[in-house]
Design an enzyme around this catalytic site. Structure first.
Site, PDB file in Angstrom:
ATOM      1  N   HIS A  85      -0.456  37.268  75.799  1.00 36.96           N
ATOM      2  CA  HIS A  85      -0.590  38.139  76.960  1.00 36.96           C
ATOM      3  C   HIS A  85      -1.296  37.411  78.093  1.00 36.96           C
ATOM      4  CE1 HIS A  85      -1.181  41.633  79.471  1.00 36.96           C
ATOM      5  NE2 HIS A  85      -0.192  42.159  78.764  1.00 36.96           N
ATOM      6  N   PRO A  86      -0.743  37.467  79.308  1.00 38.27           N
ATOM      7  CA  PRO A  86      -1.261  36.621  80.385  1.00 38.27           C
ATOM      8  C   PRO A  86      -2.460  37.188  81.136  1.00 38.27           C
ATOM      9  CG  PRO A  86       0.714  37.758  81.115  1.00 38.27           C
ATOM     10  CD  PRO A  86       0.464  38.211  79.700  1.00 38.27           C
ATOM     11  N   CYS A  87      -3.051  38.305  80.683  1.00 34.81           N
ATOM     12  CA  CYS A  87      -4.076  38.949  81.507  1.00 34.81           C
ATOM     13  C   CYS A  87      -5.289  38.066  81.771  1.00 34.81           C
ATOM     14  CB  CYS A  87      -4.504  40.270  80.892  1.00 34.81           C
ATOM     15  SG  CYS A  87      -5.022  40.118  79.183  1.00 34.81           S
ATOM     16  N   ARG A  88      -5.544  37.082  80.862  1.00 33.41           N
ATOM     17  CA  ARG A  88      -6.713  36.230  81.085  1.00 33.41           C
ATOM     18  C   ARG A  88      -6.334  34.811  81.503  1.00 33.41           C
ATOM     19  NH1 ARG A  88     -11.448  36.988  81.976  1.00 33.41           N
ATOM     20  NH2 ARG A  88     -12.244  35.404  80.561  1.00 33.41           N
TER      21      ARG A  88
END
Lengths: 308, 338
Positions: free
Chosen positions: A251-254
């Site tokens: 997941h690219p959120c960070r």
């Protein structure tokens, strides 16, 4: 998929529709990429690491802001000889820190290599609920390939076995060794793709796994090849933006924040990172999430220009 | 380990198949929207690349792009673009049946023979020298059960059988055969060949080492030009999907058949080209010498030689099956979305 994840995806989809793609560079300030920077960095990856190629994917899923022949990057048939879940257990049993990268490890990714440091990281994650994976599930579960379950749905092929008079010419056919060697059994291969996530303005990594006879792995089993710190948190199973089916994805959120940190460390050492090297840095960071998948991100050259 | 010295029968590692989920999705959509109950064979394209890791072989891969575009999808990008180094095209044919019974009733030996005949004819009429991709062909039979979203399938990689079989005189890593100077020149020539879009996906070729120990890669058809030059060393090369240190991969079989049929050579030096991280790896690549006893009257043969090549499934002669209900069944998708 859990509800909050669905809601977030719906929200993200709407935002992506009404906002334009990033055009101004914020690479050094935020660790993110504009669309054209993604293409530049992708071109550089393909030229330095030729196992990677650009692809156009499903025509119906093409993103108008990316060139039609450069929709995403992919490298196929990447070996994964050991399960990350096992490797970590072995290290932990030996009382060692999980040192993810052993070649030219200069410590700048250490916070992502050591499971003990994760608590501080974790608080910063948006609340994406983890997938329900039974922790006690045997890693060597037998129906590893898709189609392993639903046995009753599939006609019994044993009825037809060897009924055909097909010739194999045993003299010149090299018949594969019986899979008694544990390593052969455990060898999986992966197709790894990198897409551009317009919402987070960063690349995003997707994994498609295959077992030793190159049959599609259930996406849940892919989590055995993900660092166990990430398996139930940052790595989720979702629809691929360019390909059919469910695939595991980091997941690219960070990603932006992590890349910003890496860039800051480099800059503090007097190295001015260049945006076309972004994907090499990014893939090095991704290696801490999928430590046993041996994809190519050769780093035999300068990351940027040294300013002094 | 056999095959390092002395004479033994040349054994080839079979080609292995790999089907991307996208292939089955597009096939289902074509079946529902375009083909209907029409089960005539369709031409498809498979892709392969040289082995690129010392521990895993490469595969003949089918992707969504292996199939023609669904009529509902318009696109300006050609279905199969040439020149991609990671996607050498292999021509194939798909027999997709309407029922599981007709799937099992297909005449497998007959279908394999029909494809082998195409290879044989392309060798005889010279087409295989112009477009070497036609030396490797494949055949796929399938039954797509669209009620249960499961797919039964079986691949064949037709290979013309030399009878008696070729024997192996020696087989070694290329790095042990060539001097450092030749190896450097050869690696550079390979990397040029692999990075030019004109040649990157040409899977069979000729390696020429001249008297100055300078290596060049030429097209297979140039053999007739170079064979008379006595001071040149010639090797027949091919992209080898196999990673094994003691066996060449499957594509060599039809190359040997071509060499035997067209040029009637008794002794063939060959090079199995393999890579690491996308660059020529002469430690992994193999150089070998095979002896061929030309089968009686091969050059003038009208009928196609015997062929083999059905893929085994974990060592057994059975088809494979994949269930994609999880990603295709609308009711299950609705449940997982809830």
């Amino acid at each position: 998929m859990v509800l909050s994840q669905r809601l977030h995806e719906a929200f993200k989809g709407t935002v992506e529709k009404i906002t334009g793609p990033r055009t101004v560079s914020a690479f050094k300030e935020k660790g993110v990429l504009s669309v054209s920077e993604f293409v530049t960095a992708g071109d550089n990856l393909v030229s330095k690491c030729p196992t990677w190629s650009w692809e156009s994917g499903e025509p119906s899923k093409r993103k108008p802001y990316l060139p039609s022949e450069k929709q995403y990057l992919i490298t196929r048939n990447v070996p994964c000889l050991r399960r990350a879940a096992f490797v970590e257990e072995e290290y932990e049993a030996a009382g060692m820190e999980v040192l993810i990268d052993n070649e030219d490890n200069d410590g700048w990714l250490a916070t992502h290599g050591k499971p003990k440091d994760r608590s501080s990281e974790e608080e910063n994650f948006p609340s994406i609920e983890s997938l329900e994976i039974n922790k006690n599930k045997s890693v060597k579960s037998s129906p590893s390939q898709v189609g392993g379950e639903d046995e009753d749905d599939i006609p019994d092929m044993a009825d037809y076995e060897e009924a055909d008079n097909i010739e194999i010419d045993p003299g010149t056919y090299l018949v594969a060794h019986e899979p008694d060697d544990d390593n052969i059994l455990r060898t999986r291969t992966y197709d790894i793709s990198i897409t551009y996530d317009k919402y987070y303005q960063t690349p995003r990594v997707w994994l498609t796994g295959y077992d030793e006879s190159r049959m599609l792995l259930q996406a849940e089993l892919v989590l055995e090849d993900v660092s166990q710190d990430h398996a139930r948190k940052t790595v989720t199973i979702e629809d691929h933006p360019h390909l059919p089916g469910k695939h595991a994805s980091v997941h690219p959120c960070r990603h932006g924040a992590v890349m910003k940190k890496i860039i800051d460390v480099l800059m503090s050492r007097g190295v001015e990172p260049e945006v076309d090297k972004y994907l090499f840095l990014f893939l090095k960071f991704v290696a801490s999430v999928i430590p046993t998948i041996e994809y190519d991100y050769t780093m035999d050259f300068d990351l940027g220009s040294t300013s002094n | 380990m056999e095959g390092n010295s002395g004479k033994s029968i040349l054994q080839f590692a079979p080609f292995q198949s790999s089907v991307d989920e996208g292939f089955w999705h597009r096939l289902s959509s074509l079946k529902l929207n375009k083909f209907g109950i029409d089960d005539s064979p369709i031409l498809i394209t498979g892709f392969y690349a040289p082995c690129s890791h010392s521990q895993v072989s490469n595969h003949l891969t089918l992707l969504a792009e292996s199939l023609p575009l669904d009529s509902s999808e318009e696109s300006s990008v050609p279905a199969v673009s040439r020149g991609n180094r990671n996607r050498c095209s292999v021509p194939g044919i798909l027999y997709n049946t309407n029922t599981v019974e007709s799937f099992h009733a297909l005449d497998k030996q007959g279908l394999l023979k029909a494809e082998a005949k195409k290879i044989w004819e392309d060798i005889q009429n010279g087409k295989a020298l112009e477009d070497t991709a036609v030396l490797s062909r494949f055949l796929l039979i399938s039954f797509a059960d669209l009620k249960k979203w499961s797919f039964h399938y079986w691949f064949a990689f037709p290979a013309l059988v030399l009878d008696p079989p070729a024997t192996l005189v020696n087989l070694k890593p290329a790095s042990q055969v060539f001097s450092v100077e030749v190896a450097e020149s050869l690696s550079a020539a390979f990397n040029d060949w692999r990075s030019s879009s004109l040649t990157a996906d040409v899977p069979f070729f000729l390696v020429v080492i001249d008297s100055n120990l300078h290596a060049t890669i030429k097209h297979l058809k140039d053999w007739e030009t170079y064979q008379s030059a006595a001071d040149h060393k010639l090797l027949f090369g091919f992209y080898d999907p196999c990673h094994l240190p003691n066996n060449p991969g499957w594509p060599l079989r039809n190359l040997l058949a071509l060499i035997c049929s067209r040029w009637d050579l008794k002794s063939v030096r060959f090079l199995c080209y393999r890579e690491t991280r996308g660059f020529a790896d002469l430690g992994l690549s193999l150089v070998g010498e095979a002896q061929i006893t030309a089968p009686q009257g091969w050059g003038t043969l009208h009928s196609t030689p015997n062929a083999v090549g059905w893929e085994l499934n974990k060592g057994r002669k059975v088809p494979r099956c994949i269930s994609l209900a999880k990603s295709m069944d609308p009711t299950r998708l609705a449940v997982s979305a809830a």
